[in-house]
Design an enzyme around this catalytic site. Structure first.
Site, PDB file in Angstrom:
ATOM      1  N   CYS A   1      14.957 -25.805 -57.072  1.00 46.87           N
ATOM      2  CA  CYS A   1      15.387 -25.809 -58.479  1.00 46.87           C
ATOM      3  C   CYS A   1      15.486 -27.263 -58.933  1.00 46.87           C
ATOM      4  O   CYS A   1      16.493 -27.704 -59.487  1.00 46.87           O
ATOM      5  CB  CYS A   1      16.719 -25.092 -58.654  1.00 46.87           C
ATOM      6  SG  CYS A   1      16.771 -23.445 -57.914  1.00 46.87           S
ATOM      7  N   ALA A   2      14.405 -27.995 -58.706  1.00 46.53           N
ATOM      8  CA  ALA A   2      14.418 -29.457 -58.778  1.00 46.53           C
ATOM      9  C   ALA A   2      14.400 -30.043 -60.177  1.00 46.53           C
ATOM     10  O   ALA A   2      14.923 -31.141 -60.402  1.00 46.53           O
ATOM     11  CB  ALA A   2      13.222 -30.008 -57.993  1.00 46.53           C
TER      12      ALA A   2
ATOM     13  N   GLY B   1      14.691 -33.359 -62.395  1.00 48.51           N
ATOM     14  CA  GLY B   1      14.292 -34.329 -61.398  1.00 48.51           C
ATOM     15  C   GLY B   1      15.228 -35.458 -61.057  1.00 48.51           C
ATOM     16  O   GLY B   1      14.830 -36.373 -60.327  1.00 48.51           O
ATOM     17  N   GLY B   2      16.458 -35.455 -61.534  1.00 48.15           N
ATOM     18  CA  GLY B   2      17.381 -36.535 -61.200  1.00 48.15           C
ATOM     19  C   GLY B   2      17.579 -36.681 -59.709  1.00 48.15           C
ATOM     20  O   GLY B   2      17.498 -37.782 -59.151  1.00 48.15           O
TER      21      GLY B   2
ATOM     22  N   ASP C   1      20.113 -26.983 -55.677  1.00 48.50           N
ATOM     23  CA  ASP C   1      20.883 -27.124 -56.919  1.00 48.50           C
ATOM     24  C   ASP C   1      20.710 -25.810 -57.673  1.00 48.50           C
ATOM     25  O   ASP C   1      19.854 -25.671 -58.535  1.00 48.50           O
ATOM     26  CB  ASP C   1      20.340 -28.303 -57.726  1.00 48.50           C
ATOM     27  CG  ASP C   1      21.216 -28.656 -58.916  1.00 48.50           C
ATOM     28  OD1 ASP C   1      22.193 -27.923 -59.170  1.00 48.50           O
ATOM     29  OD2 ASP C   1      20.924 -29.651 -59.598  1.00 48.50           O
TER      30      ASP C   1
ATOM     31  N   ASP D   1       8.284 -19.364 -57.620  1.00 45.38           N
ATOM     32  CA  ASP D   1       9.490 -18.558 -57.775  1.00 45.38           C
ATOM     33  C   ASP D   1      10.146 -18.452 -56.404  1.00 45.38           C
ATOM     34  O   ASP D   1       9.559 -17.885 -55.475  1.00 45.38           O
ATOM     35  CB  ASP D   1       9.121 -17.165 -58.308  1.00 45.38           C
ATOM     36  CG  ASP D   1      10.346 -16.320 -58.609  1.00 45.38           C
ATOM     37  OD1 ASP D   1      11.435 -16.617 -58.071  1.00 45.38           O
ATOM     38  OD2 ASP D   1      10.221 -15.351 -59.379  1.00 45.38           O
TER      39      ASP D   1
ATOM     40  N   ASP E   1      10.244 -25.683 -58.369  1.00 47.36           N
ATOM     41  CA  ASP E   1      10.905 -25.074 -59.515  1.00 47.36           C
ATOM     42  C   ASP E   1       9.929 -24.065 -60.110  1.00 47.36           C
ATOM     43  O   ASP E   1       8.714 -24.242 -59.993  1.00 47.36           O
ATOM     44  CB  ASP E   1      11.275 -26.132 -60.562  1.00 47.36           C
ATOM     45  CG  ASP E   1      12.390 -25.669 -61.498  1.00 47.36           C
ATOM     46  OD1 ASP E   1      13.509 -26.196 -61.380  1.00 47.36           O
ATOM     47  OD2 ASP E   1      12.125 -24.796 -62.337  1.00 47.36           O
TER      48      ASP E   1
ATOM     49  N   CYS F   1      26.606 -26.917 -61.135  1.00 50.83           N
ATOM     50  CA  CYS F   1      27.390 -27.610 -62.162  1.00 50.83           C
ATOM     51  C   CYS F   1      28.297 -26.587 -62.850  1.00 50.83           C
ATOM     52  O   CYS F   1      28.370 -26.529 -64.075  1.00 50.83           O
ATOM     53  CB  CYS F   1      26.491 -28.326 -63.162  1.00 50.83           C
ATOM     54  SG  CYS F   1      25.258 -27.281 -63.962  1.00 50.83           S
TER      55      CYS F   1
END
Length: 407
Positions: free
Chosen positions: A243-244, A247-248, A306, A290, A264, A359
């Site tokens: 789930c990149a 890209g941070g 993430d 997927d 992703d 998050c």
């Protein structure tokens, strides 16, 4: 035009639960706005969304009952007006005049007197009534959400979270090279945070700042940098970033010398990741897959997951989420997170580490998810402490933890 676009987007967000960024950026007339008008329209939207609960409280005090059916959209004209009067300090005569014009343009001519009366009363009473910040803050958080935070963190902490949502969040950047943090902090008039991030003054176009074009840094909230640090030294290691996009963390890993495979399922979001890598001159293998179906050809030294979540830790950046999410979303996202973590557990080498992060402020997507994973995976053990950050000076709300495969 800027107010009409803000109105259209507000109707999309509140009526159809469409993400604000998506609705705003795809508006057919957005390109007709000057940069200044576009900035005003966006600020008006964000301000209205950030304070919608309190704004609705003020409006409801002026109405015997809310308009129903299609007429309910007239409330959005009022909301935009109150946001300008109460929080953006636009002169009352301009707000009232523009509200009347907008009311006519969106075919609510019969409500012109009502809109005018409501806005005039709120403007008049603004000088007479004073509301405590804590009252305003809690009005802006849906009851189900504030209650979940009280249950998880207590009354005082939940109030602090709500208060943090009143203000525009800071702009944090990650320097490409750690030893250049002092250089870029000086050039950009920023402050070096304890984790090495640089906090910049709010305002201005990011793309126009020194160092952006040549990829010397990228925008990344201070709290979001922490999960990568839980992987330890990644230089020369194969790291799977799940789930990149956008890209941070991918750039963090690549800058630290990892051999990164970024996955992703969103083609559009991966385009942003590719642009970021090109700008920063960093490399990663990018796959559009997927994760519910994809299987890698080999195991990795480390994995960063993430996971998709309700993102209740970033609501001060995306305040529309306060009004587009519901309590049922937590369980649905937790089910997805559990499945993804289980699948990822098969893709890391024995002795390798998986960092799981979200998050989200919801324990169901953090602490309880960790407990369930360890219970169902006897061949993993927790490494180090849980990282739990609440929104505020330290960054966005975040949860992260590292687990190690033992067999």
């Amino acid at each position: 035009m800027p107010r009409r676009i803000a109105y259209d987007v507000l109707c999309q967000v509140l009526g159809k639960k469409r993400p604000m960024d998506e609705a705003f950026n795809s508006h057919p007339h957005l390109d007709k706005l000057t940069p200044k008008a576009k900035s005003f329209s966006r600020a008006l939207l964000t301000t209205t969304m950030r304070h919608k609960g309190f704004i609705d409280h003020l409006i409801d005090e002026c109405l015997e009952k809310r308009p129903k059916g299609a007429a309910r959209d007239i409330l959005n004209v009022m909301r935009l007006g109150v946001a300008q009067l109460y929080f953006m300090h636009v002169p009352a005569h301009a707000v009232l005049s523009e509200a009347q014009i907008l009311t006519g343009r969106v075919d609510f001519m019969q409500y012109k007197k009502l809109v005018n009366a409501v806005l005039r009363r709120i403007d008049r009473e603004q000088a007479e009534k004073e509301f405590a910040p804590a009252f305003i803050a809690e009005k802006n958080i849906p009851i189900w959400l504030i209650e979940s935070w009280k249950n998880a963190y207590g009354e005082e902490a939940s109030q602090a979270i709500a208060l943090a949502h009143l203000k525009e969040p800071p702009l944090d950047i990650t320097p490409k090279y750690n030893d250049e943090a002092a250089i870029w902090a000086k050039r950009l008039n920023g402050e070096i945070l304890p984790n090495g991030s640089i906090r910049l003054p709010i305002g201005g176009r990011i793309e126009e700042l020194d160092g952006y074009g040549n990829g010397s840094w990228w925008v990344q909230d201070a709290a979001a940098t922490h999960p990568v640090t839980l992987l330890g030294d990644v230089k020369g290691k194969t790291v799977l970033d799940l789930c990149a996009a956008p890209g941070g963390k991918t750039m963090q890993l690549a800058a630290l010398g990892a051999n990164v495979t970024a996955v992703d399922k969103s083609t559009n979001r991966l385009k942003k990741l590719e642009e970021n890598l090109a700008r920063t001159h960093l490399k990663a293998d990018i796959l559009t897959k997927d994760l519910m179906e994809w299987e890698p050809d080999s195991e990795f030294d480390a994995i960063l997951l993430d996971a998709p979540c309700t993102a209740t830790g970033t609501l001060r950046r995306h305040p529309d989420g306060l009004w587009t999410k519901k309590s049922d979303d937590i369980r649905a996202m937790a089910d997805i997170q559990g499945t993804l973590w289980h699948r990822a557990s098969r893709w890391v080498k024995v002795g390798g580490t998986i960092v799981y992060c979200t998050c989200s402020l919801q324990p169901e997507e953090g602490e309880l998810m960790l407990k369930a994973f360890l219970k169902g995976h006897a061949n993993f053990e927790q490494v180090g402490d849980v990282y739990r950050n609440l929104p505020g000076a330290g960054g966005d709300g975040f949860f992260a933890v590292a687990v190690k495969r033992t067999s």
